[in-house]
Design a protein around this motif. Sequence first.
Motif, PDB file in Angstrom:
ATOM      1  N   GLN A 117      14.649 -26.422  13.648  1.00  0.00           N
ATOM      2  CA  GLN A 117      15.556 -24.093  13.771  1.00  0.00           C
ATOM      3  C   GLN A 117      16.481 -24.455  14.000  1.00  0.00           C
ATOM      4  O   GLN A 117      17.755 -23.901  13.845  1.00  0.00           O
ATOM      5  CB  GLN A 117      13.972 -24.462  15.463  1.00  0.00           C
ATOM      6  N   ILE A 118      16.828 -25.971  14.468  1.00  0.00           N
ATOM      7  CA  ILE A 118      18.641 -26.150  14.705  1.00  0.00           C
ATOM      8  C   ILE A 118      18.966 -25.833  13.642  1.00  0.00           C
ATOM      9  O   ILE A 118      20.023 -25.609  13.227  1.00  0.00           O
ATOM     10  CB  ILE A 118      18.826 -27.631  14.928  1.00  0.00           C
ATOM     11  N   THR A 173      19.940 -16.164   4.075  1.00  0.00           N
ATOM     12  CA  THR A 173      18.507 -15.937   3.022  1.00  0.00           C
ATOM     13  C   THR A 173      17.828 -16.776   3.284  1.00  0.00           C
ATOM     14  O   THR A 173      17.437 -17.080   3.869  1.00  0.00           O
ATOM     15  CB  THR A 173      19.466 -16.332   1.663  1.00  0.00           C
ATOM     16  N   ARG A 174      16.893 -16.407   2.117  1.00  0.00           N
ATOM     17  CA  ARG A 174      15.859 -16.768   1.343  1.00  0.00           C
ATOM     18  C   ARG A 174      15.627 -18.331   1.435  1.00  0.00           C
ATOM     19  O   ARG A 174      15.155 -19.522   1.809  1.00  0.00           O
ATOM     20  CB  ARG A 174      14.529 -16.473   0.682  1.00  0.00           C
ATOM     21  N   ASP A 175      16.791 -18.390   0.971  1.00  0.00           N
ATOM     22  CA  ASP A 175      17.495 -20.077   0.472  1.00  0.00           C
ATOM     23  C   ASP A 175      17.681 -20.743   1.635  1.00  0.00           C
ATOM     24  O   ASP A 175      17.413 -21.986   1.740  1.00  0.00           O
ATOM     25  CB  ASP A 175      18.957 -20.307  -0.235  1.00  0.00           C
ATOM     26  N   MET A 176      17.799 -20.157   2.765  1.00  0.00           N
ATOM     27  CA  MET A 176      18.169 -21.063   4.005  1.00  0.00           C
ATOM     28  C   MET A 176      17.146 -21.394   4.553  1.00  0.00           C
ATOM     29  O   MET A 176      17.102 -22.047   5.361  1.00  0.00           O
ATOM     30  CB  MET A 176      19.187 -19.711   4.931  1.00  0.00           C
ATOM     31  N   LEU A 177      15.969 -20.608   5.005  1.00  0.00           N
ATOM     32  CA  LEU A 177      14.943 -20.883   5.324  1.00  0.00           C
ATOM     33  C   LEU A 177      14.736 -21.867   4.806  1.00  0.00           C
ATOM     34  O   LEU A 177      13.915 -22.523   5.237  1.00  0.00           O
ATOM     35  CB  LEU A 177      14.374 -19.774   5.647  1.00  0.00           C
ATOM     36  N   ASN A 178      14.095 -22.009   2.867  1.00  0.00           N
ATOM     37  CA  ASN A 178      13.848 -23.275   2.732  1.00  0.00           C
ATOM     38  C   ASN A 178      14.222 -24.730   2.726  1.00  0.00           C
ATOM     39  O   ASN A 178      14.094 -25.451   2.794  1.00  0.00           O
ATOM     40  CB  ASN A 178      13.837 -22.647   0.474  1.00  0.00           C
ATOM     41  N   GLU A 229       9.048 -18.552   9.654  1.00  0.00           N
ATOM     42  CA  GLU A 229       9.606 -17.091   9.571  1.00  0.00           C
ATOM     43  C   GLU A 229       9.252 -16.920  10.613  1.00  0.00           C
ATOM     44  O   GLU A 229      10.214 -16.140  11.130  1.00  0.00           O
ATOM     45  CB  GLU A 229       8.005 -16.229   9.421  1.00  0.00           C
ATOM     46  N   ASP A 230       8.395 -17.049  12.246  1.00  0.00           N
ATOM     47  CA  ASP A 230       8.722 -17.140  13.882  1.00  0.00           C
ATOM     48  C   ASP A 230       9.978 -17.617  14.252  1.00  0.00           C
ATOM     49  O   ASP A 230      10.355 -17.141  14.851  1.00  0.00           O
ATOM     50  CB  ASP A 230       7.407 -17.994  13.859  1.00  0.00           C
TER      51      ASP A 230
END
Lengths: 319, 319
Positions: B201-202, B226-231, B237-238
Amino acid sequence: MILNEIGKLISEKCNFAIISHYSPDGDAIGSSLGLYNALKEIGKNVDIFIPDNLPNRFSYLPLFDEIKNQKQYKENYECILVLDCGDEDRLGEFVDILKHTDLVINIDHHISNTLYGNINYVDSNASSVGEIIYNLLKLNGYDISKNTACCLYTSIISDTGGFKYSNTTSMTFNIAGDLINTGIDFPEINRILFDTKSVNQIKLLSLVTSTLEMHNDDKLALIYMTRDMLNKSGASEDDASEMVNLARDIETAEVGVFIKEIDDKVFRISLRSKNIVDVRLIAEKFDGGGHVRAAGCTIKGDFAEVKKRLIDEILSQWK
Amino acid sequence: MILNEIGKLISEKCNFAIISHYSPDGDAIGSSLGLYNALKEIGKNVDIFIPDNLPNRFSYLPLFDEIKNQKQYKENYECILVLDCGDEDRLGEFVDILKHTDLVINIDHHISNTLYGNINYVDSNASSVGEIIYNLLKLNGYDISKNTACCLYTSIISDTGGFKYSNTTSMTFNIAGDLINTGIDFPEINRILFDTKSVNQIKLLSLVTSTLEMHNDDKLALIYMTRDMLNKSGASEDDASEMVNLARDIETAEVGVFIKEIDDKVFRISLRSKNIVDVRLIAEKFDGGGHVRAAGCTIKGDFAEVKKRLIDEILSQWK
């Protein structure tokens, strides 16, 4: 003296000054403005003074614009009410003025209060002076208006961190319930005080969080801030103080470390722990001090070397 | 039926199942475990079921480890108590079980509750089901133990955002005051629920906050993910859902925009405003919808083009 007697004294006098401390927080401003609104509503002559610049985030408070500074202090008052001020030294130039006023009433909740003034009422069980002012008004039969409630609610949530700190009691909750029943927009007050950030704060947050390092099987979290980050973001030292707990708040962390570059090759270290590690012992190794769960020290040297010495010391204390 | 009568029914029966909804939140888990602790303390046979994985941050709750899932449902119970569940469809496989149980009591605070069950008690003025369970226990003469209080307090602060949301009432505050008087470590509960973050999360927070852009004299704040940041961050997603209000919370912002890449050249847009701009009108221009202060839509195209179309539309609505 008990609150009823203070209430009686107030009812007998006509003109008042309310004063709080420099570097004012939400309790200083909220409790003073709460009492100011209430006294104006019953027709008293009253002025309000704070010997410092006012944080603009409190500008939603009713009659905020009427707060005066020490330069605007001209009249003589029958009675000065000093709020949330444990020590006269926190009143700046007003210290002298107190000496020349017949009736100074000191109302506070700091256990360290020096009991100055002709009359003092210090309740260290109260979460905030806002809570005491609520009781003062209630015990003396005042209606608490929506405007007064907005100020007192602000005072209470400021000093309890939104009912999170251990100074919150069932009395605090009962008072808060009564205050929100006046119809104040408390969700908006909370948003302003707890969720609002400046652009510079967000920029600093982004830079500082990007430094997160985990050590010792994710039980040691470390975050640092350079002077360059502070400059780049345009954030203030005050903004930086919010970063201290970021590392400790990582879910797997037992120890959280925040390293702040304060000068060339000089670093201020803040140490936090949750359950096991005595961080005071670590701070003391570097001539610092503090408490078991929160301590600090200053270390000089190259950043990489300072970090290594610190981590080695933490790991050696862990055993 | 009123709470006294439900209390009487409970006192007459011996074995119970307590069930709450899938994707459980703090109110579902807290209110169910609160009632579970209370019924066990007076010697009832009781089991507790939640048809889903449990968020581990609630593991501090007393008897959390005794929560069972649908596969462990074997016995027949005299009475099933369904908590915080507006609709039977949120019970997963338990829907069938309800049909074969003689006494199903539905206790909830969602105004949309479909009033299933043999008996239902739906109080949409209650901040949380935890508040209703408190009243149920009090009205029927139960002592509220520290363990039960820990669960009910958790329920209340979860559904009120720590007493910040407009569903908080003076009743909520009175109950919270009574619960903390049992001696629960409420500062620690608040720390766990509101301040704790995962490493991922951080990392996500750092990446997303770094995208902040200000437009229209700092009155329009825009942040994207972006999806890249999530990866890269490994966040879920939460975790991403917490980013929605970051832009709106900038002090100078009237409008806050969060753009989330959900697929190749597909972006989910969340719009928030404070006082002036009707963001629903903007969302509707892109076939979305929502409310005056919170709306959303989906826009397809290259990121730069999507962002430009969106900003242009916001500025045209501003006049």
